[in-house]
Design an enzyme around this catalytic site. Structure first.
Site, PDB file in Angstrom:
ATOM      1  N   ASP A  14       0.806  -1.225   0.000  1.00 14.01           N
ATOM      2  CA  ASP A  14       0.000   0.000   0.000  1.00 14.01           C
ATOM      3  C   ASP A  14       0.839   1.275   0.000  1.00 14.01           C
ATOM      4  OD1 ASP A  14      -2.252  -1.642   0.107  1.00 14.01           O
ATOM      5  OD2 ASP A  14      -2.198  -1.706   2.295  1.00 14.01           O
ATOM      6  N   LYS A  17       1.822   2.148  -5.112  1.00 14.26           N
ATOM      7  CA  LYS A  17       2.309   1.572  -6.382  1.00 14.26           C
ATOM      8  C   LYS A  17       1.364   1.896  -7.525  1.00 14.26           C
ATOM      9  CE  LYS A  17       2.244  -2.429  -4.340  1.00 14.26           C
ATOM     10  NZ  LYS A  17       2.073  -2.007  -2.936  1.00 14.26           N
ATOM     11  N   LYS A  19      -0.620   4.522  -8.018  1.00 15.50           N
ATOM     12  CA  LYS A  19      -0.454   5.886  -8.543  1.00 15.50           C
ATOM     13  C   LYS A  19       0.803   5.980  -9.405  1.00 15.50           C
ATOM     14  CE  LYS A  19       0.744  10.627  -7.621  1.00 15.50           C
ATOM     15  NZ  LYS A  19       0.587  11.900  -6.936  1.00 15.50           N
ATOM     16  N   GLY A  41      -4.465  -4.265  -3.898  1.00 14.89           N
ATOM     17  CA  GLY A  41      -5.470  -3.234  -4.134  1.00 14.89           C
ATOM     18  C   GLY A  41      -4.715  -1.970  -4.467  1.00 14.89           C
ATOM     19  N   HIS A  42      -4.688  -1.618  -5.745  1.00 16.15           N
ATOM     20  CA  HIS A  42      -3.904  -0.455  -6.187  1.00 16.15           C
ATOM     21  C   HIS A  42      -4.860   0.646  -6.625  1.00 16.15           C
ATOM     22  CE1 HIS A  42      -0.284  -3.298  -7.152  1.00 16.15           C
ATOM     23  NE2 HIS A  42      -0.670  -3.334  -5.895  1.00 16.15           N
ATOM     24  N   THR A  43      -4.753   1.797  -5.965  1.00 18.49           N
ATOM     25  CA  THR A  43      -5.708   2.877  -6.187  1.00 18.49           C
ATOM     26  C   THR A  43      -5.207   3.851  -7.245  1.00 18.49           C
ATOM     27  OG1 THR A  43      -6.133   2.698  -3.828  1.00 18.49           O
ATOM     28  CG2 THR A  43      -7.125   4.581  -4.961  1.00 18.49           C
ATOM     29  N   GLN A 226       2.051  -6.057  -3.295  1.00 16.94           N
ATOM     30  CA  GLN A 226       2.479  -6.157  -1.902  1.00 16.94           C
ATOM     31  C   GLN A 226       3.763  -5.332  -1.694  1.00 16.94           C
ATOM     32  OE1 GLN A 226       1.475  -9.519  -3.473  1.00 16.94           O
ATOM     33  NE2 GLN A 226      -0.445  -8.556  -2.934  1.00 16.94           N
ATOM     34  N   THR A 241       3.247 -12.561   2.686  1.00 17.05           N
ATOM     35  CA  THR A 241       2.404 -13.160   1.681  1.00 17.05           C
ATOM     36  C   THR A 241       3.167 -14.354   1.095  1.00 17.05           C
ATOM     37  OG1 THR A 241       0.933 -12.712  -0.188  1.00 17.05           O
ATOM     38  CG2 THR A 241       3.116 -11.676  -0.269  1.00 17.05           C
ATOM     39  N   ALA A 301      -7.530  -0.855   0.802  1.00 18.83           N
ATOM     40  CA  ALA A 301      -8.258  -0.682  -0.461  1.00 18.83           C
ATOM     41  C   ALA A 301      -9.044  -1.949  -0.818  1.00 18.83           C
ATOM     42  CB  ALA A 301      -7.280  -0.337  -1.582  1.00 18.83           C
ATOM     43  N   THR A 303      -9.748  -4.741   1.755  1.00 21.90           N
ATOM     44  CA  THR A 303     -10.529  -5.287   2.871  1.00 21.90           C
ATOM     45  C   THR A 303     -11.141  -4.198   3.760  1.00 21.90           C
ATOM     46  OG1 THR A 303      -8.526  -5.408   4.187  1.00 21.90           O
ATOM     47  CG2 THR A 303      -9.144  -7.399   2.984  1.00 21.90           C
ATOM     48  N   THR A 417       2.659  14.399  -3.603  1.00 18.37           N
ATOM     49  CA  THR A 417       2.093  15.340  -2.627  1.00 18.37           C
ATOM     50  C   THR A 417       0.561  15.289  -2.597  1.00 18.37           C
ATOM     51  OG1 THR A 417       2.165  17.073  -4.330  1.00 18.37           O
ATOM     52  CG2 THR A 417       4.056  16.929  -2.834  1.00 18.37           C
TER      53      THR A 417
HETATM   54  P1  GDP Z   1      -0.778   0.428  -3.516  1.00 20.67           P
HETATM   55  O1  GDP Z   1      -1.406  -0.840  -3.075  1.00 20.67           O
HETATM   56  O2  GDP Z   1       0.685   0.464  -3.282  1.00 20.67           O
HETATM   57  O3  GDP Z   1      -1.131   0.801  -4.936  1.00 20.67           O
HETATM   58  O4  GDP Z   1      -1.404   1.573  -2.603  1.00 20.67           O
HETATM   59  P2  GDP Z   1      -2.963   1.742  -2.186  1.00 20.67           P
HETATM   60  O5  GDP Z   1      -3.710   2.200  -3.380  1.00 20.67           O
HETATM   61  O6  GDP Z   1      -3.450   0.529  -1.482  1.00 20.67           O
HETATM   62  O7  GDP Z   1      -2.849   2.863  -1.093  1.00 20.67           O
HETATM   63  C1  GDP Z   1      -2.298   4.108  -1.359  1.00 20.67           C
HETATM   64  C2  GDP Z   1      -3.352   5.205  -1.061  1.00 20.67           C
HETATM   65  O8  GDP Z   1      -2.703   6.468  -0.962  1.00 20.67           O
HETATM   66  C3  GDP Z   1      -4.377   5.366  -2.166  1.00 20.67           C
HETATM   67  O9  GDP Z   1      -5.610   5.679  -1.574  1.00 20.67           O
HETATM   68  C4  GDP Z   1      -3.854   6.542  -2.976  1.00 20.67           C
HETATM   69  O10 GDP Z   1      -4.882   7.236  -3.661  1.00 20.67           O
HETATM   70  C5  GDP Z   1      -3.260   7.393  -1.886  1.00 20.67           C
HETATM   71  N1  GDP Z   1      -2.123   8.241  -2.281  1.00 20.67           N
HETATM   72  C6  GDP Z   1      -1.099   7.959  -3.126  1.00 20.67           C
HETATM   73  N2  GDP Z   1      -0.197   8.942  -3.130  1.00 20.67           N
HETATM   74  C7  GDP Z   1      -0.650   9.892  -2.272  1.00 20.67           C
HETATM   75  C8  GDP Z   1      -0.140  11.146  -1.801  1.00 20.67           C
HETATM   76  O11 GDP Z   1       0.933  11.602  -2.178  1.00 20.67           O
HETATM   77  N3  GDP Z   1      -0.886  11.806  -0.874  1.00 20.67           N
HETATM   78  C9  GDP Z   1      -2.072  11.338  -0.406  1.00 20.67           C
HETATM   79  N4  GDP Z   1      -2.728  12.060   0.498  1.00 20.67           N
HETATM   80  N5  GDP Z   1      -2.580  10.155  -0.826  1.00 20.67           N
HETATM   81  C10 GDP Z   1      -1.877   9.449  -1.727  1.00 20.67           C
HETATM   82  P1  IMO Z   2      -0.880  -4.140  -2.278  1.00 19.23           P
HETATM   83  O1  IMO Z   2      -0.403  -4.685  -3.602  1.00 19.23           O
HETATM   84  C1  IMO Z   2      -0.912  -4.620   2.051  1.00 19.23           C
HETATM   85  C2  IMO Z   2      -0.842  -8.694   3.609  1.00 19.23           C
HETATM   86  C3  IMO Z   2      -2.061  -9.158   4.384  1.00 19.23           C
HETATM   87  C4  IMO Z   2      -1.410 -10.119   5.354  1.00 19.23           C
HETATM   88  C5  IMO Z   2      -0.321 -10.774   4.505  1.00 19.23           C
HETATM   89  C6  IMO Z   2      -0.718 -12.107   3.887  1.00 19.23           C
HETATM   90  O2  IMO Z   2      -2.166  -3.396  -2.354  1.00 19.23           O
HETATM   91  O3  IMO Z   2       0.202  -3.391  -1.590  1.00 19.23           O
HETATM   92  P2  IMO Z   2      -2.290 -12.793   1.858  1.00 19.23           P
HETATM   93  O4  IMO Z   2      -3.744 -12.544   1.652  1.00 19.23           O
HETATM   94  O5  IMO Z   2      -1.410 -12.212   0.794  1.00 19.23           O
HETATM   95  O6  IMO Z   2      -1.935 -14.210   2.162  1.00 19.23           O
HETATM   96  O7  IMO Z   2      -1.953 -11.989   3.227  1.00 19.23           O
HETATM   97  O8  IMO Z   2      -0.020  -9.845   3.461  1.00 19.23           O
HETATM   98  N1  IMO Z   2      -1.112  -8.182   2.252  1.00 19.23           N
HETATM   99  C7  IMO Z   2      -1.085  -6.882   1.926  1.00 19.23           C
HETATM  100  N2  IMO Z   2      -0.905  -5.804   2.688  1.00 19.23           N
HETATM  101  N3  IMO Z   2      -1.054  -4.481   0.728  1.00 19.23           N
HETATM  102  C8  IMO Z   2      -1.220  -5.555  -0.073  1.00 19.23           C
HETATM  103  O9  IMO Z   2      -1.240  -5.471  -1.425  1.00 19.23           O
HETATM  104  C9  IMO Z   2      -1.281  -6.839   0.529  1.00 19.23           C
HETATM  105  N4  IMO Z   2      -1.448  -8.102   0.065  1.00 19.23           N
HETATM  106  C10 IMO Z   2      -1.325  -8.911   1.123  1.00 19.23           C
HETATM  107  O10 IMO Z   2      -2.688  -8.086   5.043  1.00 19.23           O
HETATM  108  O11 IMO Z   2      -0.770  -9.409   6.387  1.00 19.23           O
HETATM  109 MG    MG Z   3      -2.900  -1.554  -1.807  1.00 18.34          MG
END
Ligand code: GDP
Ligand code: IMO
Ligand code: MG
Length: 434
Positions: A14, A17, A19, A41-43, A226, A241, A301, A303, A417
């Protein structure tokens, strides 16, 4: 020409990645996922639209981009088509036509989710806190050589045989070890048969497409899922994971050769988060951590679980730089630290005997009793939200970034930012000639 770039998480997932992959896809022709599944879960935020992709590579919002799912990914067909339907509904063009899947990718079936649930229950207070998507059990079956692959759908007699064998074993475990309902052969066939043709229409030799793309000078982005400390080998085992989330996993899980990679961009937040159980040395169980969670909207994003929050960890980052051969860093969520009196960076882990570790241990049990050693710096009161020029950042924010770079041993290439595409400061271009 630097054409092939990996973006991957350097913390516990999270990091942002989605963005960064979306940003860089304005320059890339192909985006590849190499590991993980719909636990990711990539937002992606574009204007007032927010899309969360799980199995589909983040390049999908760029209409010309080809999206590849490599052999290292675990593919849940129902989840894939649900996601495709969501993207269609959001008006994204030609989604299904632009996704290609390697026939060697593992098929994630409903029985894997049942085992995941049973195993987590069985672990009790030591539960990993998985996403419950069946990811671990699917990889188990793959490594045990009893799993089904997407390519098995070509030959349905053999598919049925393999499925019978798999269910015989897994149902024995569900019934006798996990005390969970069994999964019937007919229910799996009823799920897979209507999806079979659509899935097979997406199957391609992904490694060959990557190779051909390289020869044609196409720009290819490998999108990690991850994060480094969720890696099956280098993470906080067993709270990890079940795939290699490090840079090597992008290579083995896609079929690109190791020397095909030109630049490796690590993604990190300017603080740290973690979802699920396991060690987290810089975790803040106080109002400061609560404030970061609220300002950073730190809720999963996939769960919706609240993410644990803590200070930036340069000890962990030193390991991430080493094992991923990082070329540069994308630092995310700068704006979330605005308005704080002080900001901290973890520079060592202190053992009970006083020895300070400069690199993180390799197993969860070795984290017991470790205390983070911090360097504290004055915070900044000004807003950095949406700032697009480095020179316009408050002086204290720049001091913090400089120190963070020095302690981590890697230069910042991109600074984020805000969640939107244009809320970004570019200091280096991973695709630039160098
Ligand atoms: P990923 O799994 O690595 O793609 O990340 P996620 O999407 O799970 O979580 C990142 C969250 O941070 C998302 O809701 C993005 O929209 C948000 N985000 C990304 N960059 C920024 C930033 O620079 N500032 C803020 N406030 N939010 C951000
Ligand atoms: P992105 O790509 C954050 C975590 C779970 C748990 C562990 C094992 O969005 O960054 P799993 O279901 O993979 O067997 O769970 O890994 N986990 C993540 N945490 N971001 C993720 O993906 C994750 N994918 C798995 O919360 O601790
Ligand atoms: Mg994520």
């Amino acid at each position: 020409m630097p054409n092939n770039v990996i973006v991957l998480g350097t913390q516990w997932g999270d990091e942002g990645k989605g963005k960064v992959a979306d940003l860089l896809t304005s320059k890339a022709n192909i985006v590849v996922r190499s590991q993980g599944g719909n636990n990711a879960g990539h937002t992606l935020v574009v204007g007032d639209k927010k899309v969360v992709v799980r199995l589909v590579p983040s390049g999908i919002l760029h209409p010309e981009c080809l999206c590849l799912i490599g052999s290292g990914v675990v593919v849940n067909p129902e989840a894939l088509f649900e996601e495709i339907a969501e993207l269609n509904k959001a008006g994204v063009p030609n989604v299904e036509q632009r996704i290609k899947i390697c026939g060697a990718s593992a098929l994630l079936l409903p029985v894997h989710k049942s085992i995941d649930r049973g195993a987590e229950k069985k672990r009790g207070k030591n539960a990993i806190g998985t996403t419950g998507r069946g990811i671990g059990p699917c990889y188990e079956d793959k490594v045990a050589r009893r799993g089904l692959r997407v390519g098995d759908l070509y030959e349905m007699d053999r598919f049925r045989e393999k499925l019978k064998d798999l269910l015989e074993y897994r149902n024995f475990m569900l019934k006798n070890f996990y005390d969970e309902p069994e999964v019937s052969f007919d229910s799996v066939m009823a799920m897979i048969e209507p999806l079979r043709e659509r899935l097979l229409a997406m199957v391609t030799d992904v490694a060959a497409v990557i190779d051909e793309g390289r020869k044609q000078g196409k720009k290819i982005l490998f999108e990690g899922a991850q994060g480094t400390f969720l890696d099956i080998d280098y993470g906080t085992y067993p709270y990890v994971t079940s795939s290699n989330t490090v840079a090597g996993g992008c290579v083995t899980g896609s079929g690109a050769g190791p020397l095909a990679i030109d630049y490796i961009l690590g993604i990190a937040k300017v603080y740290t988060t973690r979802v699920g159980g396991g060690p987290f040395p810089t975790e803040l169980n106080d109002a400061v951590g609560e404030g970061i969670r609220a300002r950073g909207k730190e809720f999963g994003a996939v769960t919706g679980r609240p993410r644990r929050t803590g200070w930036y960890d340069a000890v962990a980052m030193r390991r991430a730089v080493m094992i991923n051969s990082l070329s540069g860093l994308a630092l995310m969520k700068m704006d979330v630290l605005d308005g704080m009196d002080e900001v901290k960076i973890c520079i060592g882990y202190k053992r009970p005997d006083g020895v300070v570790l400069e690199l993180p241990p390799l197993a969860a049990c070795e984290y017991e009793g470790l205390e983070p050693v911090y360097e504290s710096m004055p915070g900044w009161k000004e807003s950095t939200y949406g700032v697009t020029e480095y020179g316009k950042l408050p002086q204290n924010a720049r001091n913090f970034l400089k120190r963070l770079e020095d302690l981590s041993g890697v230069k910042v290439a991109i600074l984020s930012t805000g969640p939107e595409r244009d809320q970004t400061i570019y200091l280096d271009d991973p695709f630039a000639d160098r």
